[in-house]
Design a protein around this motif. Structure first.
Motif, mmCIF file in Angstrom:
data_model
loop_
_atom_site.group_PDB
_atom_site.id
_atom_site.type_symbol
_atom_site.label_atom_id
_atom_site.label_comp_id
_atom_site.label_asym_id
_atom_site.label_seq_id
_atom_site.Cartn_x
_atom_site.Cartn_y
_atom_site.Cartn_z
ATOM 1 N N HIS B 86 0.844 -1.190 0.000
ATOM 2 C CA HIS B 86 0.000 0.000 0.000
ATOM 3 C C HIS B 86 0.880 1.241 0.000
ATOM 4 O O HIS B 86 2.038 1.169 0.376
ATOM 5 C CB HIS B 86 -0.901 0.021 1.235
ATOM 6 C CG HIS B 86 -2.001 -0.980 1.153
ATOM 7 N ND1 HIS B 86 -3.044 -0.844 0.274
ATOM 8 C CD2 HIS B 86 -2.220 -2.122 1.832
ATOM 9 C CE1 HIS B 86 -3.865 -1.882 0.426
ATOM 10 N NE2 HIS B 86 -3.394 -2.678 1.357
ATOM 11 N N SER B 87 0.283 2.359 -0.404
ATOM 12 C CA SER B 87 1.013 3.614 -0.289
ATOM 13 C C SER B 87 0.272 4.461 0.747
ATOM 14 O O SER B 87 -0.850 4.135 1.137
ATOM 15 C CB SER B 87 1.053 4.323 -1.635
ATOM 16 O OG SER B 87 -0.274 4.601 -2.037
ATOM 17 N N TYR B 88 0.901 5.547 1.181
ATOM 18 C CA TYR B 88 0.246 6.420 2.159
ATOM 19 C C TYR B 88 -1.113 6.891 1.651
ATOM 20 O O TYR B 88 -2.067 7.074 2.394
ATOM 21 C CB TYR B 88 1.134 7.635 2.456
ATOM 22 C CG TYR B 88 2.359 7.290 3.258
ATOM 23 C CD1 TYR B 88 2.256 6.553 4.428
ATOM 24 C CD2 TYR B 88 3.619 7.715 2.858
ATOM 25 C CE1 TYR B 88 3.378 6.235 5.171
ATOM 26 C CE2 TYR B 88 4.748 7.410 3.591
ATOM 27 C CZ TYR B 88 4.619 6.658 4.747
ATOM 28 O OH TYR B 88 5.724 6.340 5.490
ATOM 29 N N GLU B 105 -1.793 13.748 14.799
ATOM 30 C CA GLU B 105 -0.882 14.592 14.026
ATOM 31 C C GLU B 105 0.500 14.627 14.645
ATOM 32 O O GLU B 105 1.503 14.503 13.954
ATOM 33 C CB GLU B 105 -1.426 16.022 13.934
ATOM 34 C CG GLU B 105 -2.554 16.180 12.944
ATOM 35 C CD GLU B 105 -2.949 17.632 12.830
ATOM 36 O OE1 GLU B 105 -2.202 18.394 12.201
ATOM 37 O OE2 GLU B 105 -4.007 18.007 13.392
ATOM 38 N N ASP B 106 0.541 14.803 15.988
ATOM 39 C CA ASP B 106 1.838 14.840 16.681
ATOM 40 C C ASP B 106 2.642 13.597 16.366
ATOM 41 O O ASP B 106 3.826 13.668 16.057
ATOM 42 C CB ASP B 106 1.620 14.944 18.195
ATOM 43 C CG ASP B 106 1.112 16.313 18.592
ATOM 44 O OD1 ASP B 106 1.119 17.205 17.716
ATOM 45 O OD2 ASP B 106 0.697 16.484 19.749
ATOM 46 N N ASN B 111 7.010 10.817 13.368
ATOM 47 C CA ASN B 111 7.463 9.701 12.541
ATOM 48 C C ASN B 111 7.563 10.048 11.055
ATOM 49 O O ASN B 111 7.708 9.169 10.218
ATOM 50 C CB ASN B 111 6.528 8.505 12.723
ATOM 51 C CG ASN B 111 6.660 7.904 14.092
ATOM 52 O OD1 ASN B 111 7.582 7.151 14.357
ATOM 53 N ND2 ASN B 111 5.751 8.273 14.990
ATOM 54 N N GLN B 112 7.427 11.325 10.766
ATOM 55 C CA GLN B 112 7.567 11.819 9.397
ATOM 56 C C GLN B 112 6.661 11.093 8.406
ATOM 57 O O GLN B 112 7.081 10.708 7.321
ATOM 58 C CB GLN B 112 9.021 11.719 8.954
ATOM 59 C CG GLN B 112 9.905 12.614 9.801
ATOM 60 C CD GLN B 112 11.351 12.529 9.401
ATOM 61 O OE1 GLN B 112 11.843 11.471 9.038
ATOM 62 N NE2 GLN B 112 12.023 13.654 9.469
ATOM 63 N N GLN B 305 -0.240 11.045 0.566
ATOM 64 C CA GLN B 305 -0.352 11.400 1.979
ATOM 65 C C GLN B 305 -1.486 10.597 2.605
ATOM 66 O O GLN B 305 -2.458 10.283 1.929
ATOM 67 C CB GLN B 305 -0.735 12.878 2.120
ATOM 68 C CG GLN B 305 0.305 13.855 1.620
ATOM 69 C CD GLN B 305 -0.277 15.230 1.470
ATOM 70 O OE1 GLN B 305 -1.355 15.402 0.890
ATOM 71 N NE2 GLN B 305 0.410 16.239 1.978
ATOM 72 N N VAL B 306 -1.331 10.322 3.891
ATOM 73 C CA VAL B 306 -2.430 9.723 4.626
ATOM 74 C C VAL B 306 -3.504 10.790 4.793
ATOM 75 O O VAL B 306 -3.203 11.942 5.089
ATOM 76 C CB VAL B 306 -1.944 9.233 6.005
ATOM 77 C CG1 VAL B 306 -3.115 8.769 6.859
ATOM 78 C CG2 VAL B 306 -0.923 8.120 5.847
ATOM 79 N N LYS B 307 -4.748 10.449 4.573
ATOM 80 C CA LYS B 307 -5.824 11.423 4.729
ATOM 81 C C LYS B 307 -6.446 11.271 6.110
ATOM 82 O O LYS B 307 -6.742 10.168 6.540
ATOM 83 C CB LYS B 307 -6.910 11.202 3.683
ATOM 84 C CG LYS B 307 -6.400 11.114 2.246
ATOM 85 C CD LYS B 307 -6.010 12.469 1.705
ATOM 86 C CE LYS B 307 -5.645 12.412 0.238
ATOM 87 N NZ LYS B 307 -4.381 11.693 -0.035
ATOM 88 N N MET B 308 -6.608 12.382 6.790
ATOM 89 C CA MET B 308 -7.290 12.355 8.086
ATOM 90 C C MET B 308 -8.562 13.174 7.972
ATOM 91 O O MET B 308 -8.543 14.247 7.376
ATOM 92 C CB MET B 308 -6.432 13.033 9.156
ATOM 93 C CG MET B 308 -5.258 12.260 9.604
ATOM 94 S SD MET B 308 -4.651 13.067 11.113
ATOM 95 C CE MET B 308 -3.020 12.395 11.148
#
Lengths: 258, 406
Positions: B86-88, B105-106, B111-112, B305-308
């Protein structure tokens, strides 16, 4: 277009049942968008003019997505096919009838921040206590009243047993009336107005409504489970004549309580 | 909700068609979500099924606290990306309320892991974007007091809210046709902009300030000239951005924030260019109007990017891997809907949870913490009732003992 190989039996039925009201209960991941786009393409293939089809979605993303897919199916996206969000379609309708509504052509749309600033200015100009008439709170009430298409009197009536005493709600109702008045003077619509004024236009000018009723022989609505009372009213008004209203939604996924 | 349940009554002789075959989710996710939603009463009978295989079980994970929960999520994302092909971009984190994103988020930053908050402070909510839009609005209509007040002190012109207030008070007392609220084009009354032409008479405003006000007034007239010119929309935007000193202000500031703002303004410029090139007959007014019609999901980019986002914002979206964080009593279901005593409220929460679960096509992770900090106090938490509604055969339960920070 080979519906049989592209769609399952139920989807095919949904696409081909063109006449009369149709409710499609579409579970998560069941090919809802697919069914909608095939239906639009199918209608056009059957000889319905794109001009007579109206498709309403909730986000621009959904609308753009659908446009792309329809285009793939039928080659070209006809410019007279109306496919957009409730808000977008309302702007399209409103901008053709600004004069009838008493607006001029350079209208603006207020976002939330601008609406709040306006409410703040009105509170100031009415010399109301800033602490008591907190902008966010007052705007909240006004926003609710507008969403529900309340008149000034209806707002007062609704809050007559509210927790605040004295002329609190009367004053808010005055701010409400002034707010609407100023919007109009400034040739501006807020978000609620987009639907509200369209409905107002249709209810006050039956001849205009009749034109759109004639035009939209086929109406398709996405995410029907989350339609607001105003959106519902608009859909009903438009579908009244031909009654070919096709709605897709999932009651399991309804997440906006009105 | 009522609209869909009443469709049969509202529109006589309606055909009802159920689409129950699910092409998105793996079998376990369907089985789990079906079981959860079956606990609701007010709905049509429907049962999703799929030809896809059952896939990996739904993972339910109990963590010590919110930090350990975030840690677990980060670790699993790492695994998905390293070993799971999988990708981010395939991953979404969903939560019930916006504030839940902070701890996550922190941990992501630590962990970049690249992430993007959908419907948070979206592109159009950013200060610089709102500012440039206000500049353009003033250029189109200088009488637009609301926009005018927004731009007066960015960049700094030695004029602040106090000065504006003095001018308004003065005008209200001494200028018969002054009207602060209305500024429509047909409006004959005088607005803030008109008063700015000559502020020498205003109480408490010195000659120097009056000159600054006049200069700002003239600046606005230049903006108006640009807006009325034959230049293309992107050229107009660019000119106003430069002429106003907004761009120079950011250049001068030379900070990460400023650079970020410049990037966003660049993005805005290319947006205006795309808009213009799509249909050259449209003007600046149309552009501003159409901007207003965009919604949260519309500025979701496709970067890796991971979506939040909140569950509400996730409506209609689909991701290969979904984490639902904070699946605890009082959080999900939300406290407000738990205590109301109205069964409809819990059913609403359950539908929300169902939406969250069915966003996932391949992997679904549901996490909760045993304790979490609320209003500065440590509070014991309990796994959500919705977790108990998931049949054991389609899920596995895990415990994560992360090391706590601080």
């Amino acid at each position: 277009m080979d519906l049989e190989t592209m769609l399952n039996e139920k989807q095919q039925q949904a696409v081909e049942t063109t006449e009369g009201p149709v409710l499609v209960l579409a579970g998560a991941g069941s090919g809802k968008t697919r069914t909608l786009t095939y239906r639009v393409a199918y209608l056009i293939e059957q000889g319905v003019s794109p001009y007579n089809i109206l498709t309403l979605t909730f986000t621009n993303k959904a609308a753009e997505d659908m446009k792309g897919k329809v285009e793939k199916l039928i080659g070209d996206l006809p410019s007279d096919l109306w496919l957009g969000t409730f808000h977008g379609i309302c702007v399209r309708i409103l901008s053709r009838h600004l004069e009838e509504l008493g607006y001029n052509s350079n209208f603006v749309i207020y976002d939330r921040t601008e609406s709040e600033t306006l409410v703040e200015d009105i509170i100031l100009s009415f010399n109301l206590d800033k602490e008591k008439y907190e902008v966010k709170k007052v705007y909240g009430i006004i926003n609710k009243a507008k969403r529900k298409l309340w008149s000034k009197a209806e707002l007062i009536e609704h809050y007559q047993d509210g927790e605040q005493e004295g002329d609190f709600y009367q004053n808010i109702a005055d701010v409400y009336a002034k707010y609407n008045e100023v919007l109009k003077d400034n040739n501006a619509f807020d978000f609620n107005d987009l639907l509200g004024k369209t409905i107002e236009l249709f209810e006050e000018k039956p001849e205009i409504l009749a034109d759109y009723q004639d035009r939209f022989e086929y109406i398709l609505i996405d995410e029907y489970q989350d339609t607001s009372p105003a959106q519902y009213r608009l859909a009903r008004l438009l579908a009244e004549k031909h009654n070919n209203i096709f709605v897709v939604g999932d009651d399991y996924q309804s997440i906006v309580r009105q | 909700m009522e609209n869909i349940l009443n469709f049969n009554q509202d529109f006589k002789d309606a055909t009802v068609i159920k689409l129950e075959q699910n092409y998105r989710c793996k079998g376990n996710i369907i089985q789990a979500s079906n079981a959860v939603i079956a606990n609701n009463y007010s709905q049509f009978e429907k049962e999703a099924w799929t030809e896809r295989n059952s896939g990996k079980p739904v993972t339910i994970c109990e963590a010590e606290d919110e930090y350990s929960e975030a840690q677990y999520i980060v670790r699993e994302i790492d695994n998905l990306v390293k070993f799971g092909q999988h990708s981010y971009n395939d991953v979404a984190i969903l939560y019930r309320s916006n504030h839940q994103s902070r701890v996550l988020e922190d941990e992501f930053i630590r962990n970049q892991i690249p992430y993007y908050i959908v419907g948070g402070l979206g592109f159009y909510d950013r200060k610089e974007i709102k500012d440039i839009i206000s500049y353009l609005k003033v250029a189109i209509n200088p009488q637009d007091t609301i926009a005018l007040k927004r731009i007066v002190s960015t960049p700094k012109r030695g004029l602040g809210p106090k000065t504006i207030e003095k001018m308004i008070t003065h005008a209200q007392e001494h200028v018969p046709d002054f009207n602060l609220l209305t500024f429509g084009e047909d409006d004959q009354s005088l607005g803030l902009f008109d008063v700015m032409e000559d502020a020498t008479e205003v109480d408490g405003i010195g000659k120097k300030t009056a000159r600054k006000i006049k200069r700002f007034h003239d600046e606005i007239e230049e903006f108006t000239a640009i807006a009325n010119s034959d230049l293309s929309i992107p050229q107009q935007v660019n000119r106003i951005l430069k002429k106003s000193g907004y761009w120079a202000m950011l250049e001068l500031e030379d900070s990460d924030t400023a650079r970020n703002r410049m990037e966003n303004l660049d993005e805005f410029l290319s947006l205006s260019k795309n808009y213009y090139e799509k249909d050259k007959s449209r003007g600046l007014e149309d552009f501003l109007r159409d901007l207003r019609l965009l919604s949260d999901q519309d500025d979701m980019d496709e970067n890796n990017q991971v979506k939040m986002m909140t569950v509400h914002a996730a409506k209609g979206l689909e991701f290969p891997a979904v984490f639902v964080a904070g699946v605890e009593e009082e959080i999900f279901p939300h406290y407000r809907n738990m205590i109301s005593g109205d069964i409809e409220d819990i059913e609403e929460e359950r539908r929300l949870f169902y939406v969250a679960m069915t966003r996932a096509s391949e992997r679904l992770f549901l996490t909760y913490s045993k304790q979490r900090k609320k209003f500065g106090e440590i509070k014991e938490m309990m796994g959500s009732r919705f977790l108990d509604e998931i049949p054991i055969e389609c899920a596995i339960e895990k415990i994560h003992d992360g090391i706590r920070y601080k």
